[in-house]
Design a protein around this motif. Structure first.
Motif, PDB file in Angstrom:
ATOM      1  N   GLY A   1      59.537  38.004  40.819  1.00 59.47           N
ATOM      2  CA  GLY A   1      58.747  39.131  41.495  1.00 59.47           C
ATOM      3  C   GLY A   1      58.792  40.477  40.457  1.00 59.47           C
ATOM      4  O   GLY A   1      57.753  39.684  38.847  1.00 59.47           O
TER       5      GLY A   1
ATOM      6  N   ASP B   1      66.735  39.932  36.158  1.00 56.38           N
ATOM      7  CA  ASP B   1      65.454  39.619  36.435  1.00 56.38           C
ATOM      8  C   ASP B   1      65.372  39.622  34.916  1.00 56.38           C
ATOM      9  O   ASP B   1      65.031  38.162  34.945  1.00 56.38           O
ATOM     10  CB  ASP B   1      64.604  41.268  36.640  1.00 56.38           C
ATOM     11  CG  ASP B   1      65.166  41.264  38.298  1.00 56.38           C
ATOM     12  OD1 ASP B   1      65.258  40.439  39.240  1.00 56.38           O
ATOM     13  OD2 ASP B   1      65.205  42.704  38.176  1.00 56.38           O
TER      14      ASP B   1
ATOM     15  N   ASP C   1      68.477  36.245  38.200  1.00 52.59           N
ATOM     16  CA  ASP C   1      68.253  36.379  39.941  1.00 52.59           C
ATOM     17  C   ASP C   1      67.522  34.741  40.212  1.00 52.59           C
ATOM     18  O   ASP C   1      67.739  34.646  41.399  1.00 52.59           O
ATOM     19  CB  ASP C   1      67.481  37.588  39.729  1.00 52.59           C
ATOM     20  CG  ASP C   1      67.264  37.370  40.823  1.00 52.59           C
ATOM     21  OD1 ASP C   1      67.770  37.928  41.830  1.00 52.59           O
ATOM     22  OD2 ASP C   1      65.601  37.143  41.260  1.00 52.59           O
TER      23      ASP C   1
ATOM     24  N   LYS D   1      68.858  31.796  42.601  1.00 49.46           N
ATOM     25  CA  LYS D   1      67.503  31.681  43.631  1.00 49.46           C
ATOM     26  C   LYS D   1      67.981  30.031  44.158  1.00 49.46           C
ATOM     27  O   LYS D   1      67.331  29.654  44.377  1.00 49.46           O
ATOM     28  CB  LYS D   1      66.425  32.934  43.826  1.00 49.46           C
ATOM     29  CG  LYS D   1      66.221  33.729  43.654  1.00 49.46           C
ATOM     30  CD  LYS D   1      65.700  34.501  43.756  1.00 49.46           C
ATOM     31  CE  LYS D   1      65.078  35.872  44.210  1.00 49.46           C
ATOM     32  NZ  LYS D   1      64.864  36.638  43.790  1.00 49.46           N
TER      33      LYS D   1
HETATM   34  N1  HSE Z   1      64.431  41.245  41.457  1.00 50.30           N
HETATM   35  C1  HSE Z   1      64.078  40.210  42.351  1.00 50.30           C
HETATM   36  C2  HSE Z   1      62.406  39.802  42.173  1.00 50.30           C
HETATM   37  C3  HSE Z   1      63.699  40.699  44.194  1.00 50.30           C
HETATM   38  O1  HSE Z   1      62.233  40.816  41.693  1.00 50.30           O
HETATM   39  O2  HSE Z   1      62.090  38.908  42.621  1.00 50.30           O
HETATM   40  C4  HSE Z   1      64.134  39.930  44.688  1.00 50.30           C
HETATM   41  O3  HSE Z   1      64.845  39.021  44.658  1.00 50.30           O
END
Ligand code: HSE
Length: 428
Positions: A157, A193, A198, A202
Motif C-alpha cells: 500500500g 516498503d 514487504d 507477501k
Molecule cells: N506496509 C504495508 C503496506 C502494510 O504498505 O502495504 C501492510 O502489510
C-alpha cells in the motif's frame, strides 16, 4: 461456544482488531454462533496515542498473561525475533495463532507451520497479505479446484500510495512517504516498503499458498522504487504504460519465477488503475482463468478485518491447511520479459546504431524506440546536450539483458546509469 482471544502488540493493527472485536462481536455471534471474548491485550507502552480506546481492564504489559488466558493468540508485534519466540511458545502451549507477520512467515514460516502441524494447532495469516482482501482464503478455498498458474499483485500500500501521489499530484517522494507513515500504512521500518521487501514477503506467501511449496526467500528477485525517476514515469505514460511495483509468481512447467520490481503495465489494464493504498491481486487458475481481488492493502481497520476472519475461521472450523505439493518446483531467476530501457545520450548520428548493435549481439530485439528532443542535461561529457532515448524490447532473458545494459553503459556516448524497467503485457 466461547473463544478467548488474546492480542500481543497493540499498534496500528492490534488497536484496530481490539476495536473490531469490541464493536462487532455480537454480529459475529449472530452470524457464526461463536462468541469471541478478548482475554487480554499486551503492549509495552500504554501511553502512546491510539486511534481507538482500549479499556483499562484489558491492558497488560506482560505477554504471558495473554498466553495463559487465551485459546487463540494474535501476534501483532511485527519484527522477527520476539514474534517468533512468542508464536513458538503459543504453539507449544497448544494455542492457535493468528498473525499478520509476513516478514517472519516468509523468511521462517516453514519451521513455524511444521511445528503447528505437529502440535495440531492452526496458524492464520490472512492479514499478512493484501490487508483486508481475503486473498489467502480465496486461493485456498474458492480456487481449490484449480492448478494455480500465475499470481500478479500490487501488494504494498505504501509504495502504491507514493507512486500514485507522485504521478497524479507531483508530490515529492519524501512527502508522500511521510503521509503514508502518518496514515499507518508504512512498516515500522519503511525501507521494507520502499525497497520491495514487504511485497517480496507477501508474494512468497502467496506462492506458498498457490503452489504448495516454501521457496527460499533469498531466491526472490527484489527491487524497490527508491531510484525511480519521474522522467521514466512520464515517458512510460506517453507510451501507454503505468508504473507499478508489481509482485509476480509465475509458474512455467516445473519452474517458478518469483520477482518484485517496478513494472510498466498497459494503462488500460485494471491493475494500472489500482491507486493509493489499494492493493490488487490477479490470480490465474487453469479452470477459473483470471480472477482479480481488490481492496485496502494496509491500515488498521482493513487489516483488523482480515485478522478477525482468521479468528472466526479457527473458532468455527479448526482445520489445518498446510499443503505441501509433491511437484518438484524450483525458482527460475533468468526470467523472460519485455523491457523498457532509457539511456541518456547526445542527439547525434550513430548513437542509436551503437546501442542497437550491443542489443543485437545479445539477441535482443527492439520493439520500438522513442526519443524526445527534450533536453535533460545541457552539456554532457562531450559538451553536447543530452536527451533521453527510450527503447522498448521484445521479450528477452534477464541475464542477457543485464549483460547488454552493462556493455551499453560502458559506451562513451552513454551518460551515467541506464534505467531498466520490466514491462508486463500479456498476463491480463
Ligand atoms: N506496509 C504495508 C503496506 C502494510 O504498505 O502495504 C501492510 O502489510
Amino acid at each position: 461456544m466461547e473463544f478467548r482471544v488474546g492480542i500481543v502488540g497493540c499498534g496500528v493493527v492490534g488497536t484496530g482488531t481490539t476495536a473490531l472485536l469490541l464493536k462487532n462481536s455480537e454480529v459475529i455471534k449472530e452470524k457464526t454462533g461463536v462468541e469471541l471474548i478478548i482475554s487480554k491485550v499486551a503492549d509495552k507502552d500504554w501511553e502512546k496515542p491510539r486511534e481507538f480506546y482500549v479499556p483499562e481492564e484489558l491492558r497488560t504489559t506482560d505477554y504471558r498473561e495473554v498466553l495463559e488466558n487465551s485459546d487463540i493468540v494474535v501476534e501483532l508485534v511485527g519484527g522477527k525475533d520476539f514474534a517468533k519466540r512468542l508464536i513458538l511458545e503459543a504453539i507449544e502451549k497448544g494455542k492457535h495463532v493468528v498473525t499478520a507477520n509476513k516478514h517472519l512467515l516468509a523468511e521462517e514460516g516453514e519451521e513455524i507451520f511444521r511445528r503447528a502441524k505437529e502440535k495440531g494447532v492452526m496458524i492464520g495469516f490472512e492479514a499478512s497479505v493484501g490487508g483486508g482482501i481475503p486473498i489467502i482464503k480465496a486461493i485456498r478455498e474458492g480456487l481449490v479446484g484449480n492448478r494455480i498458474e500465475n499470481i500478479y499483485g500490487i501488494l504494498n500500500g505504501t509504495t502504491n500510495y507514493i507512486l500514485t501521489k507522485m504521478l497524479e499530484e507531483d508530490m515529492s517522494f519524501e512527502l508522500a512517504l511521510d503521509m503514508a507513515k502518518k496514515l499507518g500504512y508504512a512498516e515500522a521500518d519503511p525501507s521494507l516498503d520502499i525497497d520491495g521487501w514487504d511485497s517480496a514477503h507477501k508474494i512468497s506467501l502467496l506462492a506458498f499458498v498457490g503452489f504448495g511449496k516454501f521457496f527460499p526467500f533469498e531466491e526472490v528477485h527484489v527491487e524497490g522504487i527508491r531510484n525511480i525517476d519521474l522522467l521514466d514515469v512520464e515517458l512510460g505514460k506517453d507510451l501507454g504504460y503505468t508504473l507499478k511495483l508489481l509482485a509476480i509468481a509465475k509458474r512455467i512447467n516445473s519452474e517458478v519465477e518469483l520477482r518484485v520490481h517496478p513494472t510498466f503495465i498497459p494503462s488500460d489494464n485494471p491493475l494500472a488503475k489500482v491507486s493509493d493504498v489499494y492493493n490488487a491481486i490477479l490470480v490465474e487458475g487453469d479452470f477459473v482463468g483470471k480472477t482479480m481481488f481488490y481492496g485496502r492493502g494496509a491500515g488498521s481497520k482493513p487489516t483488523a478485518s482480515a485478522v478477525v476472519s482468521d479468528i472466526v475461521d479457527i473458532a468455527t472450523k479448526g482445520q489445518n491447511w498446510l499443503w505441501e505439493s509433491k511437484e518438484k518446483l524450483k525458482v527460475n531467476k533468468n526470467f523472460y520479459s519485455r523491457y523498457y530501457l532509457r539511456f541518456d545520450v547526445p542527439d547525434r548520428p550513430g548513437v542509436l546504431a551503437k546501442i542497437a548493435h550491443v542489443l543485437a549481439s545479445y539477441n535482443i530485439s527492439i520493439a520500438s524506440v522513442l526519443q524526445k528532443e527534450k533536453v535533460c542535461k545541457l552539456a554532457g561529457r562531450e559538451g553536447q546536450p543530452i536527451v533521453p532515448l527510450v527503447i522498448l524490447t521484445h521479450k528477452a532473458y534477464e541475464r542477457d539483458m543485464q549483460r547488454a545494459v552493462e556493455d551499453i553503459q560502458k559506451l562513451p556516448v552513454v551518460e551515467g546509469k541506464a534505467t531498466l524497467i520490466r514491462v508486463e503485457e500479456e498476463a491480463y
